[in-house]
Design a protein around this motif. Structure first.
Motif, PDB file in Angstrom:
ATOM      1  N   THR A  36       0.398  -1.113   0.241  1.00 12.90           N
ATOM      2  CA  THR A  36       0.241  -0.577  -0.123  1.00 12.90           C
ATOM      3  C   THR A  36       0.725   1.350  -0.222  1.00 12.90           C
ATOM      4  OG1 THR A  36      -1.886  -1.263   1.020  1.00 12.90           O
ATOM      5  CG2 THR A  36      -1.897   1.201   1.081  1.00 12.90           C
ATOM      6  N   ILE A  37       0.496   2.902  -0.846  1.00 14.14           N
ATOM      7  CA  ILE A  37       1.282   3.595  -0.834  1.00 14.14           C
ATOM      8  C   ILE A  37       0.401   4.559   0.079  1.00 14.14           C
ATOM      9  CG2 ILE A  37       2.158   5.463  -2.632  1.00 14.14           C
ATOM     10  CD1 ILE A  37       2.075   3.557  -4.860  1.00 14.14           C
ATOM     11  N   GLY A  38       1.399   5.037   0.670  1.00 17.13           N
ATOM     12  CA  GLY A  38       1.433   5.420   2.096  1.00 17.13           C
ATOM     13  C   GLY A  38       0.446   4.649   3.332  1.00 17.13           C
ATOM     14  N   ALA A  39       1.072   3.765   3.262  1.00 16.37           N
ATOM     15  CA  ALA A  39       0.410   2.379   4.489  1.00 16.37           C
ATOM     16  C   ALA A  39       1.069   3.594   6.003  1.00 16.37           C
ATOM     17  CB  ALA A  39       1.074   1.759   4.826  1.00 16.37           C
ATOM     18  N   GLY A  40       1.221   3.727   6.206  1.00 17.34           N
ATOM     19  CA  GLY A  40       2.342   4.606   7.017  1.00 17.34           C
ATOM     20  C   GLY A  40       0.545   6.077   8.073  1.00 17.34           C
ATOM     21  N   ASN A  41       0.632   6.111   6.880  1.00 17.50           N
ATOM     22  CA  ASN A  41      -0.907   7.695   6.943  1.00 17.50           C
ATOM     23  C   ASN A  41      -2.044   7.050   7.543  1.00 17.50           C
ATOM     24  OD1 ASN A  41       1.411   9.506   6.462  1.00 17.50           O
ATOM     25  ND2 ASN A  41       0.936   9.817   4.024  1.00 17.50           N
ATOM     26  N   LEU A  42      -2.255   5.527   6.858  1.00 15.68           N
ATOM     27  CA  LEU A  42      -3.016   4.807   6.555  1.00 15.68           C
ATOM     28  C   LEU A  42      -3.457   4.138   7.820  1.00 15.68           C
ATOM     29  CD1 LEU A  42      -4.885   3.625   4.970  1.00 15.68           C
ATOM     30  CD2 LEU A  42      -4.416   1.423   4.565  1.00 15.68           C
ATOM     31  N   VAL A  43      -2.283   3.478   8.767  1.00 18.93           N
ATOM     32  CA  VAL A  43      -2.262   3.112   9.801  1.00 18.93           C
ATOM     33  C   VAL A  43      -2.510   4.012  10.822  1.00 18.93           C
ATOM     34  CG1 VAL A  43      -1.161   1.769  11.757  1.00 18.93           C
ATOM     35  CG2 VAL A  43      -1.132   0.979   9.372  1.00 18.93           C
ATOM     36  N   LEU A  44      -1.667   4.818  11.049  1.00 16.67           N
ATOM     37  CA  LEU A  44      -1.876   6.352  11.937  1.00 16.67           C
ATOM     38  C   LEU A  44      -3.336   6.622  11.997  1.00 16.67           C
ATOM     39  CD1 LEU A  44      -0.514   7.665  13.980  1.00 16.67           C
ATOM     40  CD2 LEU A  44       0.675   9.405  12.142  1.00 16.67           C
ATOM     41  N   GLY A  45      -3.129   6.928  11.049  1.00 16.16           N
ATOM     42  CA  GLY A  45      -5.242   7.933  10.492  1.00 16.16           C
ATOM     43  C   GLY A  45      -5.898   7.219  11.723  1.00 16.16           C
ATOM     44  N   ALA A  46      -5.830   5.991  10.790  1.00 19.98           N
ATOM     45  CA  ALA A  46      -7.122   4.682  11.505  1.00 19.98           C
ATOM     46  C   ALA A  46      -6.376   4.882  13.098  1.00 19.98           C
ATOM     47  CB  ALA A  46      -7.011   3.014  10.820  1.00 19.98           C
ATOM     48  N   MET A  47      -6.011   4.660  13.654  1.00 19.63           N
ATOM     49  CA  MET A  47      -5.346   4.762  15.136  1.00 19.63           C
ATOM     50  C   MET A  47      -5.891   5.777  15.761  1.00 19.63           C
ATOM     51  SD  MET A  47      -1.676   2.839  14.896  1.00 19.63           S
ATOM     52  CE  MET A  47      -1.572   1.929  16.764  1.00 19.63           C
ATOM     53  N   PHE A 144       7.845  -3.488  -3.236  1.00 18.27           N
ATOM     54  CA  PHE A 144       6.441  -3.752  -3.295  1.00 18.27           C
ATOM     55  C   PHE A 144       6.922  -5.172  -2.550  1.00 18.27           C
ATOM     56  CE2 PHE A 144       4.818  -0.312  -5.649  1.00 18.27           C
ATOM     57  CZ  PHE A 144       3.991   0.509  -4.777  1.00 18.27           C
ATOM     58  N   GLN A 145       6.351  -6.618  -2.447  1.00 17.47           N
ATOM     59  CA  GLN A 145       6.412  -7.658  -2.249  1.00 17.47           C
ATOM     60  C   GLN A 145       5.792  -8.158  -2.268  1.00 17.47           C
ATOM     61  OE1 GLN A 145       9.562  -7.298   2.063  1.00 17.47           O
ATOM     62  NE2 GLN A 145       7.538  -8.516   2.156  1.00 17.47           N
ATOM     63  N   TYR A 146       5.712  -9.882  -3.618  1.00 17.02           N
ATOM     64  CA  TYR A 146       4.922 -10.660  -3.477  1.00 17.02           C
ATOM     65  C   TYR A 146       5.426 -11.670  -3.742  1.00 17.02           C
ATOM     66  CZ  TYR A 146       6.810  -8.807  -8.138  1.00 17.02           C
ATOM     67  OH  TYR A 146       7.843  -8.170  -8.987  1.00 17.02           O
ATOM     68  N   LYS A 147       4.612 -12.867  -3.682  1.00 14.63           N
ATOM     69  CA  LYS A 147       5.388 -14.286  -3.958  1.00 14.63           C
ATOM     70  C   LYS A 147       5.454 -14.920  -5.022  1.00 14.63           C
ATOM     71  CE  LYS A 147       5.402 -14.121   1.081  1.00 14.63           C
ATOM     72  NZ  LYS A 147       6.096 -13.633   2.255  1.00 14.63           N
ATOM     73  N   MET A 148       4.662 -14.755  -5.405  1.00 16.27           N
ATOM     74  CA  MET A 148       4.412 -15.990  -6.805  1.00 16.27           C
ATOM     75  C   MET A 148       5.728 -16.060  -7.401  1.00 16.27           C
ATOM     76  SD  MET A 148       1.208 -17.218  -6.061  1.00 16.27           S
ATOM     77  CE  MET A 148       0.848 -17.699  -7.462  1.00 16.27           C
ATOM     78  N   GLN A 149       6.047 -15.004  -8.484  1.00 18.32           N
ATOM     79  CA  GLN A 149       6.850 -15.059  -9.642  1.00 18.32           C
ATOM     80  C   GLN A 149       7.455 -14.133  -9.331  1.00 18.32           C
ATOM     81  OE1 GLN A 149       4.060 -17.051 -12.432  1.00 18.32           O
ATOM     82  NE2 GLN A 149       4.281 -14.507 -13.550  1.00 18.32           N
ATOM     83  N   PRO A 150       8.292 -13.656 -10.083  1.00 13.80           N
ATOM     84  CA  PRO A 150       9.380 -12.496 -10.843  1.00 13.80           C
ATOM     85  C   PRO A 150       8.270 -11.905 -12.404  1.00 13.80           C
ATOM     86  CG  PRO A 150      10.530 -14.047 -11.331  1.00 13.80           C
ATOM     87  CD  PRO A 150       9.692 -14.636 -10.039  1.00 13.80           C
ATOM     88  N   TYR A 151       8.043 -11.158 -11.934  1.00 13.11           N
ATOM     89  CA  TYR A 151       6.645 -10.568 -13.338  1.00 13.11           C
ATOM     90  C   TYR A 151       7.544  -9.968 -14.145  1.00 13.11           C
ATOM     91  CZ  TYR A 151       2.916 -11.452 -10.560  1.00 13.11           C
ATOM     92  OH  TYR A 151       2.017 -12.193  -9.999  1.00 13.11           O
ATOM     93  N   PHE A 152       9.043  -9.293 -13.760  1.00 13.22           N
ATOM     94  CA  PHE A 152       9.779  -8.514 -14.930  1.00 13.22           C
ATOM     95  C   PHE A 152      11.214  -8.962 -14.971  1.00 13.22           C
ATOM     96  CE2 PHE A 152       6.797  -5.465 -12.688  1.00 13.22           C
ATOM     97  CZ  PHE A 152       5.655  -5.547 -13.599  1.00 13.22           C
ATOM     98  N   PRO A 153      11.832 -10.383 -15.389  1.00 17.94           N
ATOM     99  CA  PRO A 153      12.476 -10.445 -15.032  1.00 17.94           C
ATOM    100  C   PRO A 153      14.300 -10.370 -16.379  1.00 17.94           C
ATOM    101  CG  PRO A 153      11.009 -11.956 -16.098  1.00 17.94           C
ATOM    102  CD  PRO A 153      10.454 -10.757 -15.717  1.00 17.94           C
ATOM    103  N   LEU A 175      -1.013  -2.092  -4.363  1.00 21.00           N
ATOM    104  CA  LEU A 175      -0.394  -2.910  -5.703  1.00 21.00           C
ATOM    105  C   LEU A 175      -1.162  -4.178  -5.482  1.00 21.00           C
ATOM    106  CD1 LEU A 175       2.069  -3.399  -7.808  1.00 21.00           C
ATOM    107  CD2 LEU A 175       2.543  -4.435  -6.405  1.00 21.00           C
ATOM    108  N   GLN A 176      -1.694  -5.072  -6.678  1.00 19.17           N
ATOM    109  CA  GLN A 176      -2.883  -5.973  -6.400  1.00 19.17           C
ATOM    110  C   GLN A 176      -1.669  -7.172  -7.442  1.00 19.17           C
ATOM    111  OE1 GLN A 176      -6.144  -5.886  -6.212  1.00 19.17           O
ATOM    112  NE2 GLN A 176      -5.447  -4.256  -5.441  1.00 19.17           N
ATOM    113  N   LEU A 177      -0.507  -6.621  -7.253  1.00 23.00           N
ATOM    114  CA  LEU A 177      -0.128  -8.782  -7.836  1.00 23.00           C
ATOM    115  C   LEU A 177       0.356  -9.237  -6.785  1.00 23.00           C
ATOM    116  CD1 LEU A 177       3.165  -6.657  -9.749  1.00 23.00           C
ATOM    117  CD2 LEU A 177       1.235  -8.180 -10.475  1.00 23.00           C
ATOM    118  N   LYS A 178       0.168 -10.629  -7.176  1.00 19.48           N
ATOM    119  CA  LYS A 178       0.465 -12.062  -5.885  1.00 19.48           C
ATOM    120  C   LYS A 178       1.509 -12.626  -5.732  1.00 19.48           C
ATOM    121  CE  LYS A 178      -3.810 -11.537  -4.390  1.00 19.48           C
ATOM    122  NZ  LYS A 178      -4.228 -10.791  -3.700  1.00 19.48           N
TER     123      LYS A 178
END
Length: 178
Positions: A36-47, A144-153, A175-178
């Motif tokens: 998530t871009i801006g996850a820190g702001n999302l978490v802080l705002g939610a708290m 970003f992190q994802y588990k499946m495969q490299p998408y841009f080798p 980001l919607q990559l898995k």
């Protein structure tokens, strides 16, 4: 056994199950926070919103919670649970809707990473746990992190790539990559 004892036990059992489900959901949401871009702001705002929600609830039940010194556990529980679980609900609400659009980023790198809770065992074959993608947008670096495969080798640093991003209901992109 009286009926009140049974209903109290069933209520307690249901609350323990609900707490376990919330913890399970939270652990699954950590991967979403990473992407998530801006996850820190999302978490802080939610708290902050969770604290305000707890304050409103405590104010609404102020007559029932008199005298205050006899209800410290209830007050503390309301404050702690709303503060700690608000980011989970904010992230779920953010991802609940919004279109997925392919947005352009400047590719920096895509490298495998290893994550092991207890280290590697002797003789164990090393296998990557996932992929870390680094991109730039308007000069700002995102990871970003994802588990499946490299998408841009075969992509070279500096090339433009399109990533599927969901603009969430709260305005944070995910980001919607898995």
């Amino acid at each position: 056994m009286r009926i009140n004892d049974l209903s109290a036990k069933l209520t307690a059992f249901g609350l323990v199950i609900a707490f376990g489900v919330l913890i399970w959901l939270y652990t699954r949401e950590f991967a979403v926070f990473t992407n998530t871009i801006g996850a820190g702001n999302l978490v802080l705002g939610a708290m902050v919103a969770g604290i305000l929600l707890a304050a409103v609830a405590l104010y609404a039940f102020r007559q029932r919670l008199q005298p205050w010194d006899r209800h410290v556990p209830e007050i503390a529980t309301a404050l702690v649970f709303t503060t700690l679980f608000a980011p989970l609900f904010a992230s779920l609400i953010n991802r609940a809707g919004g279109p997925v659009e392919h947005q352009s980023f400047e590719f920096v790198s895509e490298i495998p990473y290893l994550s092991s809770n207890y280290g590697l065992l002797k003789g164990e074959k090393i296998k990557p746990s996932g992929i870390r993608l680094q991109v730039k947008e308007a000069g700002k670096l995102y990871r970003f992190q994802y588990k499946m495969q490299p998408y841009f080798p075969i992509t070279e640093p500096g090339e433009r790539i399109l990533l599927p991003m969901r603009k969430g209901l709260l305005g944070f992109r995910v980001l919607q990559l898995k």
